[in-house]
Design an enzyme around this catalytic site. Sequence first.
Site, mmCIF file in Angstrom:
data_model
loop_
_atom_site.group_PDB
_atom_site.id
_atom_site.type_symbol
_atom_site.label_atom_id
_atom_site.label_comp_id
_atom_site.label_asym_id
_atom_site.label_seq_id
_atom_site.Cartn_x
_atom_site.Cartn_y
_atom_site.Cartn_z
ATOM 1 C CG HIS A 41 -1.196 6.413 -2.062
ATOM 2 N ND1 HIS A 41 -2.346 6.465 -2.816
ATOM 3 C CD2 HIS A 41 -1.539 5.795 -0.909
ATOM 4 C CE1 HIS A 41 -3.346 5.909 -2.141
ATOM 5 N NE2 HIS A 41 -2.881 5.487 -0.975
ATOM 6 N N GLY A 86 -9.751 8.334 -1.894
ATOM 7 C CA GLY A 86 -10.429 9.626 -1.772
ATOM 8 C C GLY A 86 -11.258 9.713 -0.506
ATOM 9 C CG HIS A 134 -7.827 3.718 0.285
ATOM 10 N ND1 HIS A 134 -7.301 3.484 -0.956
ATOM 11 C CD2 HIS A 134 -6.819 4.272 1.021
ATOM 12 C CE1 HIS A 134 -6.034 3.872 -0.968
ATOM 13 N NE2 HIS A 134 -5.715 4.349 0.211
ATOM 14 C CG ASP A 167 -1.214 5.531 3.210
ATOM 15 O OD1 ASP A 167 -1.554 5.214 2.058
ATOM 16 O OD2 ASP A 167 -1.969 6.151 3.990
ATOM 17 C CG HIS A 212 -1.992 1.026 1.177
ATOM 18 N ND1 HIS A 212 -3.331 0.731 1.275
ATOM 19 C CD2 HIS A 212 -1.935 2.368 1.005
ATOM 20 C CE1 HIS A 212 -4.040 1.842 1.168
ATOM 21 N NE2 HIS A 212 -3.210 2.858 1.014
ATOM 22 C CD GLU A 220 -7.977 6.051 4.919
ATOM 23 O OE1 GLU A 220 -8.531 5.672 3.879
ATOM 24 O OE2 GLU A 220 -6.929 6.710 4.915
ATOM 25 C CG ASP A 238 -0.182 11.090 -5.165
ATOM 26 O OD1 ASP A 238 -0.132 10.041 -4.485
ATOM 27 O OD2 ASP A 238 -1.224 11.760 -5.291
HETATM 28 ZN ZN ZN Z 1 -3.751 4.872 0.901
#
Ligand code: ZN
Length: 338
Positions: free
Chosen positions: A19, A172, A199, A279, A17, A202, A21
């Site tokens: 990302h 998102g 996701h 993450d 997991h 959360e 960016d």
């Molecule tokens: Zn994430």
Amino acid sequence: MHDALATVDQRCLIDLHLHLDGSISVPMARRLAELGGMELNDTDAELGDRLSVTADCRDLNEYLQKFDLTAQLLETRAQLSECMYLLQEDLARRGYLYAEIRFAPQRHGARGLSQRDAIEAVLEGLSRSSFEAGVILCCMRGGEEVHEANLETVRLASEYLGQGVVALDLAGAEALFPTENFRDVFELARKLNVPFTIHAGEADGPGSVRAALSFGATRIGHGLRAVEDDELMEYIVKNGITLETCPTSELQTSIIDDYAKFPLRRLLDDDVKITVNADNMGVSATDVRRELLLLTNIFQLSDADIQELLLNSAHAAFASEALKDDLVRRINAEFSAA
Ligand SMILES: [Zn+2]
């Protein structure tokens, strides 16, 4: 010092997991700015502040603000390709065996890139590194305006599956746009045989995890709030659903208010397939080794616990059986040598 600390120095890390960016370091940012013709006059310290939250961050808004700069650094094919390549080289240096790197192709169109352009650029970066990685394409939570773009992401994931793309995701604002709203997006994914993680659990509660599982998700991003629902936890254990937890990120965005509240022991004791991930290596200023060290210090993890966490990651990878077998073999070899 606890014995397991030495184990975490072993070179068999996996991140499921991560990302793209959110994983931009200061040197990467400078290189990407140069490629995009963007002036960055910040000192390294200032740039670091713009890319990573402060150590005491407990606020989702502060967290999300860090993506303002990184979005501007990923607007061209050259930038996306280079970012993917540099991240893989970084992971290789840090002792990772494998990673699944995710990004949302619909979020890089500020200078006119189509989703296909963005995917091809990232896959080009992937092919330039010998580091073993897979790409997960994120659909985005939002209203009607993202619906078509999400369906396009699913179709493109199907088209590029096996060419570097390994799965889909949904990312998102979970509290604003409930998981249930995206049922048709993942119905299409199922029809096209594209595996997916979502996701969930959360910012929203167990109902969100239930919805994701009802779509057919085999992995859940974060998923921590599933522990609020015993019946759901039973389902997760029985069906071997993997939770992609990211402790530091979950602390920084206030899903947990203390590392000690992270339900690690309960999840391990209940035989939940839990994995530990970064993450966002840049925004959260962490990596899997650091996460495992933190958890080891707080929960006195044994070598066997760490081995189990890494094996969970290997088994849950959206990779071929041959690659997963190889990851398992290499993790076991590292631990038997310890
Ligand atoms: Zn994430």
